[in-house]
Motif scaffolding. Structure first.
Motif, PDB file in Angstrom:
ATOM      1  N   PHE A  78       0.912  -1.300   0.032  1.00 51.49           N
ATOM      2  CA  PHE A  78       0.029  -0.239  -0.340  1.00 51.49           C
ATOM      3  C   PHE A  78       1.037   1.148   0.239  1.00 51.49           C
ATOM      4  N   ILE A  79       2.511   1.135   0.388  1.00 49.00           N
ATOM      5  CA  ILE A  79       3.092   2.763   0.836  1.00 49.00           C
ATOM      6  C   ILE A  79       3.553   2.529  -0.148  1.00 49.00           C
ATOM      7  N   LEU A  80       4.446   1.913  -0.650  1.00 48.12           N
ATOM      8  CA  LEU A  80       4.556   1.791  -2.029  1.00 48.12           C
ATOM      9  C   LEU A  80       3.743   1.739  -3.065  1.00 48.12           C
ATOM     10  N   CYS A  81       2.753   1.186  -3.261  1.00 49.15           N
ATOM     11  CA  CYS A  81       2.030   2.098  -4.624  1.00 49.15           C
ATOM     12  C   CYS A  81       1.637   3.445  -4.201  1.00 49.15           C
ATOM     13  N   ASP A  82       0.997   3.976  -2.981  1.00 45.86           N
ATOM     14  CA  ASP A  82       1.105   5.624  -2.164  1.00 45.86           C
ATOM     15  C   ASP A  82       2.228   6.033  -2.905  1.00 45.86           C
ATOM     16  N   ILE A  83       3.541   5.618  -2.924  1.00 50.42           N
ATOM     17  CA  ILE A  83       4.627   6.739  -3.629  1.00 50.42           C
ATOM     18  C   ILE A  83       4.348   6.714  -4.617  1.00 50.42           C
ATOM     19  N   ILE A  84       3.958   5.531  -5.709  1.00 49.08           N
ATOM     20  CA  ILE A  84       4.820   5.405  -6.863  1.00 49.08           C
ATOM     21  C   ILE A  84       3.109   6.053  -7.857  1.00 49.08           C
ATOM     22  N   PHE A  85       2.046   5.482  -7.244  1.00 46.52           N
ATOM     23  CA  PHE A  85       1.288   6.230  -7.997  1.00 46.52           C
ATOM     24  C   PHE A  85       0.579   7.894  -8.431  1.00 46.52           C
ATOM     25  N   PRO A  86       0.337   8.133  -8.896  1.00 47.40           N
ATOM     26  CA  PRO A  86      -0.226   9.847  -8.727  1.00 47.40           C
ATOM     27  C   PRO A  86      -0.651  10.245  -8.926  1.00 47.40           C
ATOM     28  N   LYS A  87      -0.876  11.317  -7.242  1.00 52.80           N
ATOM     29  CA  LYS A  87      -1.765  12.149  -6.940  1.00 52.80           C
ATOM     30  C   LYS A  87      -2.785  13.128  -7.103  1.00 52.80           C
ATOM     31  N   GLU A  88      -1.826  13.474  -8.700  1.00 51.23           N
ATOM     32  CA  GLU A  88      -2.610  15.511  -9.465  1.00 51.23           C
ATOM     33  C   GLU A  88      -4.048  14.858 -10.514  1.00 51.23           C
ATOM     34  N   TYR A  89      -3.563  13.554 -10.732  1.00 54.64           N
ATOM     35  CA  TYR A  89      -4.860  12.960 -11.779  1.00 54.64           C
ATOM     36  C   TYR A  89      -4.932  11.635 -11.701  1.00 54.64           C
ATOM     37  N   MET A  90      -6.451  11.366 -11.929  1.00 61.36           N
ATOM     38  CA  MET A  90      -6.744   9.722 -12.435  1.00 61.36           C
ATOM     39  C   MET A  90      -6.607   9.423 -10.769  1.00 61.36           C
ATOM     40  N   TRP A  91      -6.468   9.787  -9.667  1.00 61.37           N
ATOM     41  CA  TRP A  91      -6.313   8.990  -8.341  1.00 61.37           C
ATOM     42  C   TRP A  91      -7.223   7.985  -7.773  1.00 61.37           C
ATOM     43  N   GLN A  92      -8.744   8.709  -8.324  1.00 60.55           N
ATOM     44  CA  GLN A  92      -9.510   7.544  -8.359  1.00 60.55           C
ATOM     45  C   GLN A  92      -9.186   5.941  -8.508  1.00 60.55           C
ATOM     46  N   ILE A  93      -8.931   5.762 -10.368  1.00 60.58           N
ATOM     47  CA  ILE A  93      -8.125   4.806 -10.885  1.00 60.58           C
ATOM     48  C   ILE A  93      -7.167   4.235  -9.966  1.00 60.58           C
ATOM     49  N   PHE A  94      -6.198   4.843  -9.078  1.00 69.43           N
ATOM     50  CA  PHE A  94      -5.161   4.577  -9.196  1.00 69.43           C
ATOM     51  C   PHE A  94      -5.507   3.764  -8.125  1.00 69.43           C
ATOM     52  N   LEU A  95      -5.927   4.244  -7.567  1.00 73.00           N
ATOM     53  CA  LEU A  95      -6.527   3.237  -5.847  1.00 73.00           C
ATOM     54  C   LEU A  95      -7.674   2.830  -5.601  1.00 73.00           C
ATOM     55  N   LEU A  96      -7.805   2.442  -7.086  1.00 74.11           N
ATOM     56  CA  LEU A  96      -8.619   1.307  -6.936  1.00 74.11           C
ATOM     57  C   LEU A  96      -7.544  -0.108  -7.374  1.00 74.11           C
ATOM     58  N   PHE A  97      -6.628   0.068  -8.098  1.00 70.02           N
ATOM     59  CA  PHE A  97      -5.211  -0.613  -8.328  1.00 70.02           C
ATOM     60  C   PHE A  97      -4.565  -0.788  -7.049  1.00 70.02           C
ATOM     61  N   LYS A  98      -4.541  -0.154  -7.103  1.00 69.93           N
ATOM     62  CA  LYS A  98      -3.686   0.060  -5.447  1.00 69.93           C
ATOM     63  C   LYS A  98      -4.425  -0.798  -4.873  1.00 69.93           C
ATOM     64  N   TYR A  99      -5.456  -1.083  -4.010  1.00 63.81           N
ATOM     65  CA  TYR A  99      -6.171  -1.430  -3.411  1.00 63.81           C
ATOM     66  C   TYR A  99      -6.190  -3.128  -3.849  1.00 63.81           C
ATOM     67  N   SER A 100      -5.946  -3.697  -5.650  1.00 65.37           N
ATOM     68  CA  SER A 100      -5.843  -4.326  -5.894  1.00 65.37           C
ATOM     69  C   SER A 100      -4.646  -4.976  -5.890  1.00 65.37           C
ATOM     70  N   PHE A 101      -4.095  -4.396  -6.122  1.00 63.60           N
ATOM     71  CA  PHE A 101      -2.612  -4.694  -5.803  1.00 63.60           C
ATOM     72  C   PHE A 101      -1.965  -5.464  -4.049  1.00 63.60           C
ATOM     73  N   VAL A 102      -2.851  -4.595  -3.886  1.00 63.95           N
ATOM     74  CA  VAL A 102      -2.565  -5.301  -2.152  1.00 63.95           C
ATOM     75  C   VAL A 102      -3.038  -6.605  -2.324  1.00 63.95           C
ATOM     76  N   PHE A 103      -4.575  -6.869  -2.453  1.00 65.99           N
ATOM     77  CA  PHE A 103      -4.750  -7.828  -1.908  1.00 65.99           C
ATOM     78  C   PHE A 103      -4.230  -8.834  -2.930  1.00 65.99           C
ATOM     79  N   PHE A 104      -3.957  -8.711  -4.210  1.00 66.79           N
ATOM     80  CA  PHE A 104      -3.045  -9.738  -5.137  1.00 66.79           C
ATOM     81  C   PHE A 104      -1.821  -9.900  -4.476  1.00 66.79           C
ATOM     82  N   ALA A 105      -0.937  -8.974  -4.340  1.00 65.07           N
ATOM     83  CA  ALA A 105       0.034  -9.579  -2.789  1.00 65.07           C
ATOM     84  C   ALA A 105       0.265 -10.157  -1.351  1.00 65.07           C
TER      85      ALA A 105
END
Length: 116
Positions: free
Chosen positions: A75-102
């Motif tokens: 979660f922290i790694l994805c929070d550092i990598i994904f941008p927060k300026e645009y499309m943050w809702q989509i990247f939040l969805l992918f962030k939780y997906s990666f968390v569950f897959f890990a």
């Protein structure tokens, strides 16, 4: 220097995704749909492998704590990598997906080591 370097990396990786998604509604829906499918599949796999570990005892408590630690790190790694300026809702969805897959991958590896 490092801030400019990270900005260039973000621009090189995520700007093509942004332009592709904003090109048409179909692309946007495809991105949202694939993120949602990944989230559901990752959640189901995590739940299934957690249930396969059995009831809570000394052995499974350590596995559960390690799983939570891995989820937090991803979660922290994805929070550092994904941008927060645009499309943050989509990247939040992918962030939780990666968390569950890990978590599901870690639980699958532990299940294979413990029971096979």
């Amino acid at each position: 220097m490092t801030i400019n370097f990270m900005s260039n990396i973000h621009h090189a990786i995520f700007q093509p995704i942004r332009s592709w998604a904003e090109h048409s509604n179909g692309n946007w829906n495809l991105l949202v749909g694939s993120g949602f499918v990944l989230l559901v599949v990752g959640g189901i796999l995590t739940y299934v492998f957690h249930r396969k570990m059995g009831p809570s005892d000394e052995r499974t408590m350590g596995i559960s704590l390690k799983t939570a630690y891995i989820m937090l790190c991803v979660f922290i790694l994805c929070d550092i990598i994904f941008p927060k300026e645009y499309m943050w809702q989509i990247f939040l969805l992918f962030k939780y997906s990666f968390v569950f897959f890990a978590a599901a991958i870690y639980l699958a590896i532990r299940y294979k080591k413990e029971f096979f």
